[in-house]
Design a protein around this motif. Sequence first.
Motif, PDB file in Angstrom:
ATOM      1  N   LEU A 159       0.813  -1.209   0.000  1.00 13.88           N
ATOM      2  CA  LEU A 159       0.000   0.000   0.000  1.00 13.88           C
ATOM      3  C   LEU A 159       0.851   1.266   0.000  1.00 13.88           C
ATOM      4  CD1 LEU A 159      -2.866  -0.911   2.498  1.00 13.88           C
ATOM      5  CD2 LEU A 159      -3.102  -0.458   0.059  1.00 13.88           C
ATOM      6  N   THR A 160       1.901   1.286   0.804  1.00 16.62           N
ATOM      7  CA  THR A 160       2.682   2.515   0.964  1.00 16.62           C
ATOM      8  C   THR A 160       3.842   2.633  -0.020  1.00 16.62           C
ATOM      9  OG1 THR A 160       4.063   1.484   2.684  1.00 16.62           O
ATOM     10  CG2 THR A 160       2.098   2.693   3.411  1.00 16.62           C
ATOM     11  N   PRO A 166      -0.376   7.410   1.378  1.00 17.16           N
ATOM     12  CA  PRO A 166       0.159   7.934   2.636  1.00 17.16           C
ATOM     13  C   PRO A 166      -0.146   6.953   3.761  1.00 17.16           C
ATOM     14  CG  PRO A 166      -1.094   9.626   1.470  1.00 17.16           C
ATOM     15  CD  PRO A 166      -1.357   8.326   0.764  1.00 17.16           C
ATOM     16  N   TYR A 167       0.657   6.982   4.816  1.00 17.72           N
ATOM     17  CA  TYR A 167       0.469   6.028   5.908  1.00 17.72           C
ATOM     18  C   TYR A 167      -0.924   6.153   6.526  1.00 17.72           C
ATOM     19  CZ  TYR A 167       5.352   4.605   5.882  1.00 17.72           C
ATOM     20  OH  TYR A 167       6.566   4.077   5.514  1.00 17.72           O
ATOM     21  N   ALA A 168      -1.427   7.371   6.630  1.00 15.08           N
ATOM     22  CA  ALA A 168      -2.747   7.556   7.241  1.00 15.08           C
ATOM     23  C   ALA A 168      -3.839   6.863   6.422  1.00 15.08           C
ATOM     24  CB  ALA A 168      -3.049   9.046   7.371  1.00 15.08           C
ATOM     25  N   ALA A 171      -3.620   3.111   6.686  1.00 17.33           N
ATOM     26  CA  ALA A 171      -4.222   2.675   7.954  1.00 17.33           C
ATOM     27  C   ALA A 171      -5.736   2.531   7.816  1.00 17.33           C
ATOM     28  CB  ALA A 171      -3.881   3.673   9.059  1.00 17.33           C
ATOM     29  N   LEU A 172      -6.360   3.433   7.057  1.00 13.50           N
ATOM     30  CA  LEU A 172      -7.803   3.333   6.838  1.00 13.50           C
ATOM     31  C   LEU A 172      -8.147   2.085   6.033  1.00 13.50           C
ATOM     32  CD1 LEU A 172      -8.725   7.042   5.962  1.00 13.50           C
ATOM     33  CD2 LEU A 172      -9.260   5.809   8.072  1.00 13.50           C
ATOM     34  N   PRO A 177      -4.307   1.181  13.396  1.00 12.72           N
ATOM     35  CA  PRO A 177      -3.691   2.479  13.696  1.00 12.72           C
ATOM     36  C   PRO A 177      -2.522   2.784  12.757  1.00 12.72           C
ATOM     37  CG  PRO A 177      -4.020   1.186  15.699  1.00 12.72           C
ATOM     38  CD  PRO A 177      -4.273   0.263  14.549  1.00 12.72           C
ATOM     39  N   ILE A 178      -2.259   4.069  12.527  1.00 15.07           N
ATOM     40  CA  ILE A 178      -1.185   4.473  11.635  1.00 15.07           C
ATOM     41  C   ILE A 178       0.176   4.006  12.154  1.00 15.07           C
ATOM     42  CG2 ILE A 178      -0.946   6.732  12.750  1.00 15.07           C
ATOM     43  CD1 ILE A 178      -0.240   7.874   9.999  1.00 15.07           C
ATOM     44  N   GLY A 179       0.335   3.976  13.482  1.00 13.47           N
ATOM     45  CA  GLY A 179       1.597   3.507  14.047  1.00 13.47           C
ATOM     46  C   GLY A 179       1.853   2.048  13.725  1.00 13.47           C
TER      47      GLY A 179
END
Length: 209
Positions: A159-160, A166-168, A171-172, A177-179
């Motif tokens: 994905l990234t 983007p990481y955010a 995460a979705l 979580p983004i972390g």
Amino acid sequence: MITPALAPSREQSRTDSRTDSREESITAWALAARNGDPDAVDHFVRALHRDVRHYVTYLGADPQSADDLTQDTFLRALGSLHRFEGRSSARTWLLSIARRAVIDSIRYSSSRPRLSDTDDWQSVAERAQPRDVPGFDDGVALTELLDTLPDDRREAFVLTQLVGLPYAEAALVSDCPIGTVRSRVARARTSLIAWLDEAEHSAPVAAAA
């Protein structure tokens, strides 16, 4: 005072601006397609077709079924456009649908008896892998390496690093979580680098043998 080494470059700023503009355009096409604009539908599909195909291929589905899964994803998306409100980017929304399509396909396949043999997975993956991914030699089967990763790390990396979310937003799509996404990508990258280093060191030995 910001030192030159730490200040963002003009080129990077322009790149980020172009990326944001493209994401806004894709989302705008999705919203227009929802309202029945046939040209917007065409632009929307063309803009994200390659990303969806990469994602479904590397998520763990049979590479031979990637085209079918890509088509299924867009059929699901076009049928659900009336529910898309632009709260997330159209790319994030579409990849979430692709993820469900892959999961449904795997569940369906696992419930059916295998009727015939298919091509060796690694040879199929070798033919299907892109050759323009930065940081990987052409002689290395990227798909084969990714397949050795745990599912969650492979998804975060694809994905990234390959799709470019983007990481955010990743995460979705992954519903975590983004972390957690950052951690999975870091671990995946560490593993891939180690395997690449091992391949480079073993190649001369194999050649000498």
